[in-house]
Structures are given as C-alpha cells and as structure tokens.
Design an enzyme around this catalytic site. Structure first.
Site, PDB file in Angstrom:
ATOM      1  N   ASN A  49      -0.334  -4.839  -5.743  1.00 40.94           N
ATOM      2  CA  ASN A  49      -0.231  -3.542  -6.419  1.00 40.94           C
ATOM      3  C   ASN A  49       1.234  -3.123  -6.400  1.00 40.94           C
ATOM      4  OD1 ASN A  49      -0.397  -0.967  -7.401  1.00 40.94           O
ATOM      5  ND2 ASN A  49      -1.575  -0.124  -5.672  1.00 40.94           N
TER       6      ASN A  49
ATOM      7  N   HIS B 103      -7.285   4.906  -6.289  1.00 46.64           N
ATOM      8  CA  HIS B 103      -6.296   4.716  -5.217  1.00 46.64           C
ATOM      9  C   HIS B 103      -5.972   6.082  -4.607  1.00 46.64           C
ATOM     10  CE1 HIS B 103      -2.582   3.759  -3.172  1.00 46.64           C
ATOM     11  NE2 HIS B 103      -2.904   2.488  -3.276  1.00 46.64           N
TER      12      HIS B 103
ATOM     13  N   GLU C  66      -8.548   1.336   2.165  1.00 46.21           N
ATOM     14  CA  GLU C  66      -7.130   1.589   2.407  1.00 46.21           C
ATOM     15  C   GLU C  66      -6.982   2.886   3.203  1.00 46.21           C
ATOM     16  OE1 GLU C  66      -4.468  -0.544  -0.656  1.00 46.21           O
ATOM     17  OE2 GLU C  66      -5.001   1.396  -1.494  1.00 46.21           O
TER      18      GLU C  66
ATOM     19  N   SER D 223      -0.062  -1.536   4.542  1.00 44.37           N
ATOM     20  CA  SER D 223       0.983  -2.240   5.297  1.00 44.37           C
ATOM     21  C   SER D 223       0.590  -3.666   5.662  1.00 44.37           C
ATOM     22  CB  SER D 223       1.374  -1.442   6.556  1.00 44.37           C
ATOM     23  OG  SER D 223       1.915  -0.182   6.184  1.00 44.37           O
TER      24      SER D 223
HETATM   25  P1  13P Z   1       1.441  -0.872   1.275  1.00 43.08           P
HETATM   26  O1  13P Z   1       1.070  -2.316   1.360  1.00 43.08           O
HETATM   27  O2  13P Z   1       2.820  -0.645   0.745  1.00 43.08           O
HETATM   28  O3  13P Z   1       1.136  -0.133   2.521  1.00 43.08           O
HETATM   29  O4  13P Z   1       0.482  -0.244   0.131  1.00 43.08           O
HETATM   30  C1  13P Z   1      -0.862  -0.485   0.218  1.00 43.08           C
HETATM   31  C2  13P Z   1      -1.476  -0.001  -1.030  1.00 43.08           C
HETATM   32  O5  13P Z   1      -1.523   1.182  -1.282  1.00 43.08           O
HETATM   33  C3  13P Z   1      -1.975  -1.014  -1.975  1.00 43.08           C
HETATM   34  O6  13P Z   1      -2.731  -0.430  -2.972  1.00 43.08           O
END
Ligand code: 13P
Length: 245
Positions: A9, A94, A164, A208
C-alpha cells in the site's frame, strides 16, 4: 490451504518515474510461486503500472473506490473504472480513510458489498486505536467492524480482511506475533459465524511490518499475509519481506 498474500500500500507516495525501476527490481528477483503479490499505487499510476506488470504475475490493487457505479460524484472512482484498468484487489475502510475522510462502518460496508458485487476482491480493513486497546475494547471494536462488513454479503468469495491496529501503522511499533495472532484467530471465529466457507478467507496483518518482523508474523496460524505501507515503498525492503515469506 490459504496462499500468502502480500500487498504493497503505497498510500499517497512515490512518483511516476519510480514505477519502472520498482517493478524491474521485483521482476528480476522473481516472485515465489507460493505468494500472491499485489501493488496498490495512487490512482493516476494504475494504468502505467498495469503496463509494467503485464508479463509478470504481480496483481494490481487500488486504495479506495466509491460504492456507486457512476454519477455526479466529483473526485471519486468506481469499481467499474478500476476493473477497466486491470485492478483485481481494492483496499477498503483503511483506518486513514476512516479517520481523515469520515468513513463509517456503514460506508465501508457499502463499499465492500459493491466491490464484491463487481467481482473485485475487497481487502476490508479493521483495527483498534491505542485508546481502545488500553481500555480492553479491542475485541468489541473488531467485532463491530467485522459484523458491519459481513452482514450485507451473501458469500465469502472475493473477500480478504486486513487487521491493522491503528497504533502500529506508521509508528515502527509492530503488534507482537502473539498479539496479532490472538486478534486474527478472533476474526476467524467471527467470519465462521457468517459463512461455512470462511476458512478460505485470508486475513492479512498490517502495521509496521518489515523484513525483520514479517517472518514470525507470517508463521502464525491465522496470519495469511501482509498489508505493507512504509516498508513497501522501497523495492529492496519489500523484497526482504517477500523473500522471508
Ligand atoms: P505501515 O506499514 O507504514 O505501518 O502502514 C501499514 C498500513 O497502513 C498498510 O495499509
């Protein structure tokens, strides 16, 4: 057996000139057969990326769409338009869309339903905030979000869930493998309440994820892949995750 799915993403990052070198780096390494890989660039790059990915097995994903099929919705993009561009997966709900653009559970549910009806695979995102986790509300928050998404659906086809935790997104703080697995297992029990065939639904972890922590996360029984933000922006660091999977 659920095939591992890794989705990059890019959010509102990268430029047109980055596309060719990024794809070349991935294609040169070769994508392992046991992994499904998808790239979700900003909308204006979709067509160019489709051309670059033509002779590869990498799939095209989008970061959002509107639930209506057409009409006076300035600035919006329909699932039909995305399909014309070769998109196969669409990230929906999201936490950044929920937080900055006011997307409620009801809106996310409408989008997921429209996506599935258009025979595109929805990647429906759920996750709790830090405050909610501290208040031990993680499971109730996730249950509400999952229920909203599942309720209008007639089948488990074309559906992927992404867990997430908001506190792990872009913070460098990853959920531990145990913390993530605990929520993923809970999500799986929720999915089973809706569909007998829910075992086939892939549940991705996002927050992350990087080449150092992905292996342990992806080894968990109910973690079927990753939705990767920051670590997907550089082809080599994304390859680190791919090669660890
Ligand atoms: P990061 O991997 O930068 O933490 O983002 C995760 C995310 O929101 C993917 O959709």
């Amino acid at each position: 057996m659920r095939k591992t799915l890794l989705v990059a993403n890019w959010k509102m990052n990268k430029s047109y000139a980055d596309l060719e070198p990024y794809v070349s780096a991935l294609v040169e390494q070769g994508i392992p057969k046991h992994i499904d890989l998808a790239l979700a660039p900003p909308f204006p790059f979709l067509d160019k990326l489709r051309q670059s990915l033509k002779s590869s097995s990498i799939h095209l994903a989008a970061q959002n769409a509107h639930w209506e099929s057409k009409g006076a919705y300035t600035g919006e993009v329909s699932f039909g338009i995305l399909k014309e561009l070769g998109v196969e997966f669409v990230i929906l709900g999201h936490s950044e869309r929920r937080q900055y653009f006011g997307e409620s559970d009801a809106i996310v549910a409408k989008k997921v339903k429209a996506c599935v009806d258009n025979k595109l695979t929805a990647i429906a995102c759920v996750g709790e905030s830090l405050e909610e986790r501290k208040a031990e509300r993680t499971f109730s928050v996730i249950e509400k979000q999952i229920h909203a998404v599942m309720e209008p659906l007639n089948s488990s086809e074309n559906l992927v869930i992404a867990y997430e935790p908001i506190w792990a997104i872009g913070t460098g703080v990853t959920a531990s493998a145990n913390q993530a697995q605990e929520v993923h297992a809970f999500i799986r029990t929720l999915l089973a309440k809706h569909f007998a065939s829910s075992e086939s639904i892939r549940i991705l972890y996002g927050g992350s994820m990087n080449a150092s922590n992905s292996k342990e996360l992806l080894q968990q029984a109910d973690i079927d892949g990753g939705l990767v933000g920051g670590a997907s922006l550089d082809a080599q660091s994304f390859l680190g995750i791919i090669n660890n999977s």
